[in-house]
Write a protein that holds these residues in place. Structure first.
Motif, mmCIF file in Angstrom:
data_model
loop_
_atom_site.group_PDB
_atom_site.id
_atom_site.type_symbol
_atom_site.label_atom_id
_atom_site.label_comp_id
_atom_site.label_asym_id
_atom_site.label_seq_id
_atom_site.Cartn_x
_atom_site.Cartn_y
_atom_site.Cartn_z
ATOM 1 N N SER A 229 83.967 -142.690 -21.108
ATOM 2 C CA SER A 229 83.348 -143.241 -22.305
ATOM 3 C C SER A 229 81.875 -143.547 -22.056
ATOM 4 C CB SER A 229 84.087 -144.509 -22.739
ATOM 5 O OG SER A 229 84.071 -145.475 -21.702
ATOM 6 N N THR B 79 80.412 -148.410 -25.761
ATOM 7 C CA THR B 79 81.681 -149.012 -25.348
ATOM 8 C C THR B 79 81.484 -150.513 -25.201
ATOM 9 O OG1 THR B 79 82.235 -146.987 -24.135
ATOM 10 C CG2 THR B 79 83.547 -148.955 -23.657
ATOM 11 N N SER C 70 89.321 -153.412 -30.177
ATOM 12 C CA SER C 70 89.633 -152.002 -30.411
ATOM 13 C C SER C 70 89.852 -151.230 -29.115
ATOM 14 C CB SER C 70 88.509 -151.344 -31.213
ATOM 15 O OG SER C 70 87.293 -151.360 -30.477
ATOM 16 N N LEU C 71 89.431 -151.809 -27.984
ATOM 17 C CA LEU C 71 89.553 -151.124 -26.694
ATOM 18 C C LEU C 71 90.805 -151.536 -25.924
ATOM 19 C CD1 LEU C 71 85.827 -151.318 -25.511
ATOM 20 C CD2 LEU C 71 87.011 -149.376 -26.551
ATOM 21 N N GLY D 285 94.162 -151.508 -24.260
ATOM 22 C CA GLY D 285 94.941 -150.359 -23.832
ATOM 23 C C GLY D 285 94.097 -149.191 -23.375
ATOM 24 N N THR D 286 92.785 -149.312 -23.547
ATOM 25 C CA THR D 286 91.865 -148.239 -23.143
ATOM 26 C C THR D 286 91.040 -148.630 -21.931
ATOM 27 O OG1 THR D 286 91.692 -147.527 -25.452
ATOM 28 C CG2 THR D 286 90.006 -146.728 -23.939
ATOM 29 N N VAL D 287 90.609 -149.894 -21.893
ATOM 30 C CA VAL D 287 89.836 -150.400 -20.762
ATOM 31 C C VAL D 287 90.520 -151.643 -20.213
ATOM 32 C CG1 VAL D 287 87.684 -149.524 -21.756
ATOM 33 C CG2 VAL D 287 88.356 -151.898 -22.166
ATOM 34 N N ASP D 288 90.230 -151.957 -18.950
ATOM 35 C CA ASP D 288 90.721 -153.190 -18.347
ATOM 36 C C ASP D 288 89.692 -154.288 -18.571
ATOM 37 O OD1 ASP D 288 93.062 -152.033 -17.334
ATOM 38 O OD2 ASP D 288 91.999 -151.299 -15.552
#
Length: 242
Positions: free
Chosen positions: A2, A7, A17-18, A20-23
């Motif tokens: 990303s 981001t 919105s992130l 599950g996508t970022v830690d």
């Protein structure tokens, strides 16, 4: 991978919105606020270099505040960074935009006034309380303990309703002729190549990202001879055909 410019996450917080996508230790929807200063630098990090700029009346989603800096992203294009938190206020929806290339507000509606003035760039957004002939009185937000303006007025010829758009991006771009070059600049007091393209297109109601590499995705590749309004790209730069 990303793009960190788009981001909204750092080592402490990320936008919801992130998930599950970022830690991230914490996720939040953030809080939308409004810029209340002529030009607000968007920084890569607290005390870091300028990436872009926000103008009076633009919105910024705050994900966290630390040591006087707010981390979040711009409403205009989603660009991520840090701004000085003291210049962010509750949303006060603008009614007008600055259509002159440069303007100002001042403390009294008098062309011969010697009171303080506050510079404003083309594209700045304002809330007008009322228009009295050649002048418009503004509704402004200031810190409770600040000694700023008692009142704020702007020449009414310098503004237009916020929902009106310009007709021709090239005409808008040409308004900036003579503006000093400023890396990361987005105003009529200093602007760079991608800032100029963004200012021209957004003034005409067209969405436009902030940096030249992002802008390469706009439209389709031109065929044949260059035409007015085409965008030309080369390493790290963009230009408008006039």
């Amino acid at each position: 991978m990303s793009d960190p410019r788009l981001t909204p996450a750092n080592s402490r917080v990320a936008h919801a919105s992130l998930a599950g996508t970022v830690d991230a230790p914490r996720f939040t929807e953030g809080e939308w606020r409004q810029v209340e200063t002529g030009i607000l630098p968007l920084l890569a990090s607290p005390e870091g270099p300028r990436e872009r700029e926000l103008l009076q009346g633009e919105t910024f989603c705050v994900l966290e505040e630390v040591d006087g800096f707010a981390f979040g992203f711009c409403g205009r294009d989603g660009y991520v960074g840090y701004v000085f938190a003291e210049f962010l206020f509750p949303l006060n929806p603008p009614t007008h935009r600055v259509k002159a290339i440069r303007s100002f507000w001042q403390e009294d509606p008098d062309i011969k006034s010697t009171m303080r003035v506050f510079p404003l760039s083309f594209g700045a957004r304002l809330r007008v309380a009322r228009i009295e002939g050649d002048w418009a009185r503004l509704t402004i937000q200031t810190p409770p303990d600040a000694v700023w303006f008692r009142e704020a007025w702007i020449p009414s010829a310098h503004i237009a309703p916020v929902d009106t758009v310009e007709a021709d991006p090239v005409n808008v771009a040409e308004m900036f002729v003579g503006t000093p070059y400023l890396w990361g600049g987005n105003s009529a007091f200093g602007i760079d190549c991608s800032g100029l393209v963004q200012a021209a297109l957004t003034a005409c109601g067209q969405d436009c990202p902030a940096d030249s590499d992002m802008q390469m995705a706009l439209g389709a590749e031109a065929q044949g001879a260059y035409r007015r309004g085409d965008l030309l790209f080369w390493q790290g730069h963009v230009a408008v055909v006039v």
